[in-house]
Design a protein around this motif. Structure first.
Motif, PDB file in Angstrom:
ATOM      1  N   TRP A 167     -35.710  29.161 125.805  1.00 19.91           N
ATOM      2  CA  TRP A 167     -36.530  29.811 124.775  1.00 19.91           C
ATOM      3  C   TRP A 167     -37.125  31.082 125.383  1.00 19.91           C
ATOM      4  O   TRP A 167     -37.141  31.222 126.611  1.00 19.91           O
ATOM      5  CB  TRP A 167     -37.647  28.856 124.316  1.00 19.91           C
ATOM      6  CG  TRP A 167     -38.493  28.317 125.439  1.00 19.91           C
ATOM      7  CD1 TRP A 167     -38.273  27.183 126.174  1.00 19.91           C
ATOM      8  CD2 TRP A 167     -39.677  28.896 126.000  1.00 19.91           C
ATOM      9  NE1 TRP A 167     -39.236  27.021 127.152  1.00 19.91           N
ATOM     10  CE2 TRP A 167     -40.120  28.062 127.064  1.00 19.91           C
ATOM     11  CE3 TRP A 167     -40.430  30.050 125.721  1.00 19.91           C
ATOM     12  CZ2 TRP A 167     -41.257  28.342 127.843  1.00 19.91           C
ATOM     13  CZ3 TRP A 167     -41.571  30.317 126.485  1.00 19.91           C
ATOM     14  CH2 TRP A 167     -41.974  29.469 127.539  1.00 19.91           C
ATOM     15  N   THR A 168     -37.796  31.933 124.638  1.00 23.32           N
ATOM     16  CA  THR A 168     -37.505  32.343 123.291  1.00 23.32           C
ATOM     17  C   THR A 168     -36.768  33.669 123.446  1.00 23.32           C
ATOM     18  O   THR A 168     -37.350  34.652 123.896  1.00 23.32           O
ATOM     19  CB  THR A 168     -38.794  32.548 122.486  1.00 23.32           C
ATOM     20  OG1 THR A 168     -39.573  31.341 122.480  1.00 23.32           O
ATOM     21  CG2 THR A 168     -38.516  32.978 121.060  1.00 23.32           C
ATOM     22  N   VAL A 169     -35.494  33.698 123.096  1.00 23.03           N
ATOM     23  CA  VAL A 169     -34.588  34.808 123.414  1.00 23.03           C
ATOM     24  C   VAL A 169     -34.463  35.706 122.189  1.00 23.03           C
ATOM     25  O   VAL A 169     -33.830  35.325 121.201  1.00 23.03           O
ATOM     26  CB  VAL A 169     -33.210  34.292 123.853  1.00 23.03           C
ATOM     27  CG1 VAL A 169     -32.436  35.401 124.545  1.00 23.03           C
ATOM     28  CG2 VAL A 169     -33.335  33.078 124.771  1.00 23.03           C
ATOM     29  N   ASN A 170     -35.051  36.896 122.265  1.00 20.41           N
ATOM     30  CA  ASN A 170     -35.167  37.743 121.076  1.00 20.41           C
ATOM     31  C   ASN A 170     -34.386  39.058 121.134  1.00 20.41           C
ATOM     32  O   ASN A 170     -33.864  39.503 120.115  1.00 20.41           O
ATOM     33  CB  ASN A 170     -36.638  38.065 120.800  1.00 20.41           C
ATOM     34  CG  ASN A 170     -37.406  36.860 120.287  1.00 20.41           C
ATOM     35  OD1 ASN A 170     -36.821  35.905 119.794  1.00 20.41           O
ATOM     36  ND2 ASN A 170     -38.719  36.897 120.408  1.00 20.41           N
ATOM     37  N   ILE A 199     -30.023  38.085 124.672  1.00 18.63           N
ATOM     38  CA  ILE A 199     -29.165  37.110 123.985  1.00 18.63           C
ATOM     39  C   ILE A 199     -27.762  37.143 124.577  1.00 18.63           C
ATOM     40  O   ILE A 199     -27.157  36.109 124.875  1.00 18.63           O
ATOM     41  CB  ILE A 199     -29.130  37.396 122.467  1.00 18.63           C
ATOM     42  CG1 ILE A 199     -30.505  37.146 121.837  1.00 18.63           C
ATOM     43  CG2 ILE A 199     -28.065  36.537 121.781  1.00 18.63           C
ATOM     44  CD1 ILE A 199     -30.649  37.656 120.420  1.00 18.63           C
ATOM     45  N   GLU A 200     -27.234  38.352 124.770  1.00 23.71           N
ATOM     46  CA  GLU A 200     -25.890  38.498 125.356  1.00 23.71           C
ATOM     47  C   GLU A 200     -25.843  37.921 126.768  1.00 23.71           C
ATOM     48  O   GLU A 200     -24.876  37.246 127.141  1.00 23.71           O
ATOM     49  CB  GLU A 200     -25.494  39.975 125.364  1.00 23.71           C
ATOM     50  CG  GLU A 200     -25.244  40.540 123.969  1.00 23.71           C
ATOM     51  CD  GLU A 200     -25.012  42.037 123.971  1.00 23.71           C
ATOM     52  OE1 GLU A 200     -25.338  42.681 125.010  1.00 23.71           O
ATOM     53  OE2 GLU A 200     -24.517  42.564 122.964  1.00 23.71           O
ATOM     54  N   ILE A 213     -33.033  29.232 121.545  1.00 27.98           N
ATOM     55  CA  ILE A 213     -34.161  29.295 120.614  1.00 27.98           C
ATOM     56  C   ILE A 213     -34.590  30.749 120.480  1.00 27.98           C
ATOM     57  O   ILE A 213     -34.807  31.437 121.482  1.00 27.98           O
ATOM     58  CB  ILE A 213     -35.334  28.438 121.125  1.00 27.98           C
ATOM     59  CG1 ILE A 213     -34.896  26.974 121.280  1.00 27.98           C
ATOM     60  CG2 ILE A 213     -36.525  28.529 120.172  1.00 27.98           C
ATOM     61  CD1 ILE A 213     -35.938  26.073 121.937  1.00 27.98           C
ATOM     62  N   SER A 214     -34.717  31.217 119.235  1.00 31.26           N
ATOM     63  CA  SER A 214     -35.026  32.625 119.020  1.00 31.26           C
ATOM     64  C   SER A 214     -35.890  32.817 117.777  1.00 31.26           C
ATOM     65  O   SER A 214     -35.761  32.080 116.794  1.00 31.26           O
ATOM     66  CB  SER A 214     -33.730  33.431 118.864  1.00 31.26           C
ATOM     67  OG  SER A 214     -34.005  34.802 118.613  1.00 31.26           O
ATOM     68  N   ASP A 215     -36.773  33.838 117.865  1.00 30.34           N
ATOM     69  CA  ASP A 215     -37.522  34.261 116.684  1.00 30.34           C
ATOM     70  C   ASP A 215     -36.620  35.000 115.705  1.00 30.34           C
ATOM     71  O   ASP A 215     -36.983  35.187 114.545  1.00 30.34           O
ATOM     72  CB  ASP A 215     -38.668  35.197 117.090  1.00 30.34           C
ATOM     73  CG  ASP A 215     -39.783  34.481 117.832  1.00 30.34           C
ATOM     74  OD1 ASP A 215     -40.183  33.401 117.387  1.00 30.34           O
ATOM     75  OD2 ASP A 215     -40.243  35.001 118.867  1.00 30.34           O
ATOM     76  N   TYR A 216     -35.464  35.434 116.213  1.00 29.67           N
ATOM     77  CA  TYR A 216     -34.496  36.187 115.403  1.00 29.67           C
ATOM     78  C   TYR A 216     -33.132  35.489 115.451  1.00 29.67           C
ATOM     79  O   TYR A 216     -32.195  35.990 116.085  1.00 29.67           O
ATOM     80  CB  TYR A 216     -34.347  37.611 115.930  1.00 29.67           C
ATOM     81  CG  TYR A 216     -35.609  38.443 115.895  1.00 29.67           C
ATOM     82  CD1 TYR A 216     -35.949  39.185 114.765  1.00 29.67           C
ATOM     83  CD2 TYR A 216     -36.450  38.503 117.011  1.00 29.67           C
ATOM     84  CE1 TYR A 216     -37.104  39.960 114.739  1.00 29.67           C
ATOM     85  CE2 TYR A 216     -37.606  39.274 116.990  1.00 29.67           C
ATOM     86  CZ  TYR A 216     -37.930  39.999 115.853  1.00 29.67           C
ATOM     87  OH  TYR A 216     -39.077  40.764 115.831  1.00 29.67           O
ATOM     88  N   PRO A 217     -32.986  34.352 114.802  1.00 29.11           N
ATOM     89  CA  PRO A 217     -31.683  33.672 114.846  1.00 29.11           C
ATOM     90  C   PRO A 217     -30.560  34.533 114.276  1.00 29.11           C
ATOM     91  O   PRO A 217     -29.394  34.369 114.667  1.00 29.11           O
ATOM     92  CB  PRO A 217     -31.915  32.409 114.001  1.00 29.11           C
ATOM     93  CG  PRO A 217     -33.144  32.691 113.192  1.00 29.11           C
ATOM     94  CD  PRO A 217     -33.987  33.606 114.013  1.00 29.11           C
TER      95      PRO A 217
END
Length: 324
Positions: free
Chosen positions: A291-294, A299-300, A311-315
């Motif tokens: 977590w939390t990968v935004n 993400i990459e 887990i992301s605030d921006y799925p």
């Protein structure tokens, strides 16, 4: 005879049309290899996102007010199938979805419209407040300083049961093959007991009872940063999947030994993820869900590892990267 000739004349174009289509669909000599060499693109409906469990953090906090029913609905519309959320308890023992056990100054004003100061927000203690009072606070209309593109709207802090009811309606309308999964964090610290939350065993019992009442015990897991909470859940519900939340550590094995059992999931801050940690987690047969990968670059970087989830605030950003 005239009618027969007219009928034959009508059939001739149809015959030649079908013949032409048949010839066009068959590759000519020299073209067959080129046609066969073209890659077959997966159908969108069967695209599995590398089997990664994309979890919407507090619903989808980057897009909608956190831990609100609109945030959870938006996440589901995007394709999220695991909702990450936090729970606290009110004065009248209602299990409510909220990150803090108080009304945060970032989310709401006082009931008279004046701002809640950062140093006074703990006075708006949810554990000392009946749910009927808590729902008077609008927790979605203030501009969020960390999420400027978050859509603003009037929302309340919902009960866990109310969230599940809304999700159940979505499941029925969408005719999903599998039920939505819930990653539920119990927001307990030892120093909170009796002040901002019930004593730990009572807290755990209330959350497990709420999960049972909502009918999601078969597709939910419990997560916490607090080892005592996790040990109690494991003791009371040995089959309940457990996620061990970790912010930073110098010795993950020492933490695991202190916990006293091996949980199903190791969920750390994404900055901790490296080859050594991945090998250690997999060696203990745990899932790794950071977590939390935004940010897109993060993400990459994370998706270069064999993760089980993210887990992301921006799925939506995670899905965009996976679709590239």
């Amino acid at each position: 005879m005239k009618r027969q000739n007219t009928f034959l004349l009508w059939l001739l174009p149809l015959f030649f049309g079908l013949y032409s289509c048949a010839n066009v669909s068959e590759p000519q000599e020299g073209e067959k290899e080129q046609v066969e060499a073209e890659p077959k693109r997966p159908k969108m409906s069967s695209f599995k996102f590398r089997e990664i469990d994309i979890q919407g953090h507090r619903g989808c906090r980057g897009l909608m007010p956190e831990n609100s029913i609109p945030a959870f609905m938006k996440a589901l519309e995007l394709g999220v199938r695991t909702l990450e959320l936090d729970v606290v308890v009110t004065q009248d023992s209602q299990v409510v979805v909220s990150h803090e056990p108080w009304v945060s100054h970032l989310l709401a004003n006082k009931l008279d419209g004046r701002p809640i100061g950062p140093n006074e927000e703990r006075r708006f203690n949810i554990y000392k407040m009946p749910y009927s009072e808590l729902i008077k606070y609008d927790c979605g209309s203030l501009p969020h300083p960390y999420f400027p593109t978050q859509q603003k709207m009037k929302v309340i802090k919902p009960r866990l049961l109310d969230v599940v009811k809304s999700v159940n309606l979505f499941e029925m309308k969408a005719e999903l093959e599998k039920p939505i999964h819930y990653n539920i964090e119990i927001k307990r610290l030892p120093e909170y007991d009796g002040r901002y939350c019930p004593p730990v065993e009572e807290f755990v019992d209330l959350v497990l009872a709420a999960i049972d009442s909502a009918g999601i015990s078969g597709h939910a897991n419990i997560q916490a940063f607090d080892w005592e909470t996790l040990r109690l859940v494991h003791q009371k519900r040995p089959k309940m999947p457990i996620s061990m939340l970790v912010e930073e550590t110098d010795d993950p094995q020492k933490d695991l030994d202190e916990l006293g059992f091996t949980p199903e999931i190791y969920s750390c801050h994404f900055s901790m993820v490296n080859d050594t940690l991945v090998d250690w987690v997999k060696g203990h047969k745990m899932q790794l869900i950071p977590w939390t990968v935004n940010e897109t670059a993060d993400i990459e970087a994370m998706l270069a590892y064999p993760l089980d989830g993210i887990i992301s605030d921006y799925p939506n950003r995670v899905m965009d990267v996976l679709m590239q």
